[in-house]
Design a protein around this motif. Structure first.
Motif, PDB file in Angstrom:
ATOM      1  N   GLN A  11       0.845  -1.183   0.000  1.00 56.18           N
ATOM      2  CA  GLN A  11       0.000   0.000   0.000  1.00 56.18           C
ATOM      3  C   GLN A  11       0.887   1.241   0.000  1.00 56.18           C
ATOM      4  OE1 GLN A  11      -0.375  -2.663   1.941  1.00 56.18           O
ATOM      5  NE2 GLN A  11      -2.243  -3.460   1.040  1.00 56.18           N
ATOM      6  N   LYS A  15       0.484   1.706  -6.831  1.00 53.90           N
ATOM      7  CA  LYS A  15      -0.115   0.669  -7.674  1.00 53.90           C
ATOM      8  C   LYS A  15      -1.292   1.190  -8.489  1.00 53.90           C
ATOM      9  CE  LYS A  15      -1.162  -1.968  -4.514  1.00 53.90           C
ATOM     10  NZ  LYS A  15      -2.329  -2.527  -3.869  1.00 53.90           N
ATOM     11  N   GLY A  34      -9.777  -2.875  -4.490  1.00 49.64           N
ATOM     12  CA  GLY A  34      -9.922  -1.801  -3.504  1.00 49.64           C
ATOM     13  C   GLY A  34     -10.911  -0.740  -3.999  1.00 49.64           C
ATOM     14  N   PHE A  37     -14.474  -2.041  -3.844  1.00 53.39           N
ATOM     15  CA  PHE A  37     -14.965  -1.987  -2.456  1.00 53.39           C
ATOM     16  C   PHE A  37     -15.297  -0.546  -2.060  1.00 53.39           C
ATOM     17  CE2 PHE A  37     -12.508  -6.095  -1.569  1.00 53.39           C
ATOM     18  CZ  PHE A  37     -13.653  -6.872  -1.583  1.00 53.39           C
ATOM     19  N   ASN A  59      -7.917  -4.645   7.727  1.00 55.37           N
ATOM     20  CA  ASN A  59      -7.903  -6.096   7.505  1.00 55.37           C
ATOM     21  C   ASN A  59      -8.347  -6.440   6.098  1.00 55.37           C
ATOM     22  OD1 ASN A  59      -7.123  -7.485  10.041  1.00 55.37           O
ATOM     23  ND2 ASN A  59      -8.754  -6.191  10.858  1.00 55.37           N
ATOM     24  N   LEU A  60      -8.157  -7.698   5.728  1.00 53.79           N
ATOM     25  CA  LEU A  60      -8.579  -8.146   4.401  1.00 53.79           C
ATOM     26  C   LEU A  60     -10.026  -8.625   4.436  1.00 53.79           C
ATOM     27  CD1 LEU A  60      -5.544 -10.237   3.045  1.00 53.79           C
ATOM     28  CD2 LEU A  60      -6.099  -7.851   2.603  1.00 53.79           C
ATOM     29  N   VAL A  61     -10.732  -8.351   3.366  1.00 57.96           N
ATOM     30  CA  VAL A  61     -12.077  -8.885   3.165  1.00 57.96           C
ATOM     31  C   VAL A  61     -11.921 -10.393   2.897  1.00 57.96           C
ATOM     32  CG1 VAL A  61     -14.079  -8.747   1.609  1.00 57.96           C
ATOM     33  CG2 VAL A  61     -12.852  -6.665   2.264  1.00 57.96           C
ATOM     34  N   THR A  66     -14.139 -11.634  -2.066  1.00 59.11           N
ATOM     35  CA  THR A  66     -13.247 -10.959  -3.016  1.00 59.11           C
ATOM     36  C   THR A  66     -13.110 -11.786  -4.292  1.00 59.11           C
ATOM     37  OG1 THR A  66     -12.051 -10.192  -1.069  1.00 59.11           O
ATOM     38  CG2 THR A  66     -11.066  -9.721  -3.180  1.00 59.11           C
ATOM     39  N   GLY A  88      -4.476  -5.246  -6.864  1.00 55.65           N
ATOM     40  CA  GLY A  88      -4.903  -5.526  -5.485  1.00 55.65           C
ATOM     41  C   GLY A  88      -5.368  -6.955  -5.254  1.00 55.65           C
ATOM     42  N   TYR A  89      -5.199  -7.785  -6.243  1.00 53.05           N
ATOM     43  CA  TYR A  89      -5.618  -9.185  -6.140  1.00 53.05           C
ATOM     44  C   TYR A  89      -4.689 -10.034  -6.987  1.00 53.05           C
ATOM     45  CZ  TYR A  89      -8.801 -13.204  -5.970  1.00 53.05           C
ATOM     46  OH  TYR A  89      -9.349 -14.438  -5.740  1.00 53.05           O
ATOM     47  N   ARG A  91      -3.971 -11.459  -2.916  1.00 52.43           N
ATOM     48  CA  ARG A  91      -3.232 -10.926  -1.774  1.00 52.43           C
ATOM     49  C   ARG A  91      -2.773 -12.014  -0.820  1.00 52.43           C
ATOM     50  NH1 ARG A  91      -5.327  -5.252  -2.156  1.00 52.43           N
ATOM     51  NH2 ARG A  91      -4.722  -4.120  -0.318  1.00 52.43           N
ATOM     52  N   GLN A  95      -6.001 -16.870  -2.469  1.00 52.65           N
ATOM     53  CA  GLN A  95      -6.504 -16.071  -3.596  1.00 52.65           C
ATOM     54  C   GLN A  95      -5.771 -16.412  -4.892  1.00 52.65           C
ATOM     55  OE1 GLN A  95      -6.731 -11.874  -2.603  1.00 52.65           O
ATOM     56  NE2 GLN A  95      -8.094 -12.250  -0.864  1.00 52.65           N
ATOM     57  N   ARG A 136      -8.876   8.903   3.031  1.00 49.96           N
ATOM     58  CA  ARG A 136      -9.369   7.527   2.996  1.00 49.96           C
ATOM     59  C   ARG A 136      -9.565   7.004   4.403  1.00 49.96           C
ATOM     60  NH1 ARG A 136      -6.405   3.505  -1.230  1.00 49.96           N
ATOM     61  NH2 ARG A 136      -6.638   2.118   0.535  1.00 49.96           N
ATOM     62  N   ASP A 138      -9.292   4.177   5.631  1.00 50.86           N
ATOM     63  CA  ASP A 138      -8.334   3.189   6.132  1.00 50.86           C
ATOM     64  C   ASP A 138      -6.911   3.745   6.137  1.00 50.86           C
ATOM     65  OD1 ASP A 138      -8.149   3.252   3.372  1.00 50.86           O
ATOM     66  OD2 ASP A 138      -7.950   1.083   3.136  1.00 50.86           O
ATOM     67  N   ARG A 147      -2.023  -2.905   7.381  1.00 50.26           N
ATOM     68  CA  ARG A 147      -1.979  -3.288   5.966  1.00 50.26           C
ATOM     69  C   ARG A 147      -0.566  -3.601   5.522  1.00 50.26           C
ATOM     70  NH1 ARG A 147      -4.487   1.816   4.685  1.00 50.26           N
ATOM     71  NH2 ARG A 147      -4.185   1.586   2.462  1.00 50.26           N
TER      72      ARG A 147
HETATM   73  P1  AMP Z   1      -6.379  -1.361  -1.749  1.00 52.24           P
HETATM   74  O1  AMP Z   1      -6.946  -0.134  -2.358  1.00 52.24           O
HETATM   75  O2  AMP Z   1      -5.932  -2.375  -2.786  1.00 52.24           O
HETATM   76  O3  AMP Z   1      -5.297  -1.068  -0.757  1.00 52.24           O
HETATM   77  O4  AMP Z   1      -7.562  -2.060  -0.958  1.00 52.24           O
HETATM   78  C1  AMP Z   1      -8.202  -1.426   0.128  1.00 52.24           C
HETATM   79  C2  AMP Z   1      -8.771  -2.462   1.075  1.00 52.24           C
HETATM   80  O5  AMP Z   1      -9.745  -3.265   0.381  1.00 52.24           O
HETATM   81  C3  AMP Z   1      -7.765  -3.455   1.632  1.00 52.24           C
HETATM   82  O6  AMP Z   1      -7.061  -2.969   2.752  1.00 52.24           O
HETATM   83  C4  AMP Z   1      -8.676  -4.626   1.978  1.00 52.24           C
HETATM   84  O7  AMP Z   1      -9.400  -4.387   3.168  1.00 52.24           O
HETATM   85  C5  AMP Z   1      -9.676  -4.612   0.831  1.00 52.24           C
HETATM   86  N1  AMP Z   1      -9.162  -5.458  -0.271  1.00 52.24           N
HETATM   87  C6  AMP Z   1      -8.732  -5.045  -1.501  1.00 52.24           C
HETATM   88  N2  AMP Z   1      -8.298  -6.078  -2.236  1.00 52.24           N
HETATM   89  C7  AMP Z   1      -8.454  -7.178  -1.468  1.00 52.24           C
HETATM   90  C8  AMP Z   1      -8.171  -8.543  -1.636  1.00 52.24           C
HETATM   91  N3  AMP Z   1      -7.614  -9.017  -2.760  1.00 52.24           N
HETATM   92  N4  AMP Z   1      -8.475  -9.391  -0.618  1.00 52.24           N
HETATM   93  C9  AMP Z   1      -9.029  -8.951   0.516  1.00 52.24           C
HETATM   94  N5  AMP Z   1      -9.295  -7.669   0.761  1.00 52.24           N
HETATM   95  C10 AMP Z   1      -9.019  -6.780  -0.210  1.00 52.24           C
END
Ligand code: AMP
Length: 191
Positions: A11, A15, A34, A37, A59-61, A66, A88-89, A91, A95, A136, A138, A147
């Motif tokens: 993070q 990216k 991300g 979401f 945390n991760l979903v 996902t 973002g996938y 992770r 997955q 944001r 988070d 993260r």
């Molecule tokens: P990102 O913008 O990629 O940093 O994603 C923001 C947030 O979305 C992450 O901190 C996770 O909570 C969730 N998230 C995004 N991608 C995933 C993933 N592949 N698996 C689980 N949670 C995800």
């Protein structure tokens, strides 16, 4: 068929920015889990309500939720024909297994996995800036630390897997945004 790649990195490494620029350059879709979401949280959808707290804690979903989202994104939007950059996938290991199954099902193979690297101090600095500019949910200090820890323990080890498959393209993620894009494009054009 268009270029089909993953973009990985901790993070704050840029990216999302690079994924958008690469999508423009290669005329493919950028699919960011991300962003999907965040869109759902903003619009208060059922999915958004489900994931809001998990995401703001850093945390991760769940892999299941996902994975479904990625499968839909890849199968619905013509992403297969047009090509895609998945940001973002995956992770974690689970997955990777799910993504392999989805790609298999859709008859797709990855061309490369781009990994952007930067040291932790640079990342922290950038995320603090982003927190000030974008607000944001988070980007609190606790969620940021969480993260980065999850990235180190669960996501970074995936590089070994993709390196073993001969797909890894590692690029230094510091410097000018346009220079970083040029570096990635040069590496991908070698393929
Ligand atoms: P990102 O913008 O990629 O940093 O994603 C923001 C947030 O979305 C992450 O901190 C996770 O909570 C969730 N998230 C995004 N991608 C995933 C993933 N592949 N698996 C689980 N949670 C995800």
């Amino acid at each position: 068929m268009g270029l089909k790649i993953l973009i990985m990195g901790p993070q704050g490494v840029g990216k999302g920015t690079q994924a958008a620029r690469l999508a423009e350059h290669f005329k493919v879709q950028a699919i960011s889990t991300g962003d999907i979401f965040r869109y759902n949280i903003k619009h208060n959808t059922t999915l958004g309500k489900k994931v809001q707290e998990i995401i703001s804690s850093g945390n991760l979903v769940s892999d299941e939720l996902t994975g479904e989202l990625v499968r839909d994104a890849l199968s619905l939007n013509n992403a297969a024909e047009e090509g895609f950059i998945l940001d973002g996938y995956p992770r974690n290991k689970n997955q990777v297994v799910d993504l392999d199954a989805t790609l298999d099902e859709l008859g797709l193979t990855l061309d490369a996995v781009v990994v952007l690297t930067a040291d932790r101090d640079t990342l922290l600095e950038r995320m603090i800036l982003r927190a000030e500019n974008e607000g944001r949910a988070d980007d609190t200090p606790e969620a940021i630390a969480k993260r980065l820890d999850i990235y180190d323990s669960e996501t970074a080890p995936l590089m070994n897997e993709y390196r073993a498959r001969g797909l890894l393209v590692a690029v230094e993620g510091t410097g000018e945004v346009s220079d970083i894009t040029a570096r990635i494009v040069a590496e991908l054009e070698k393929l």
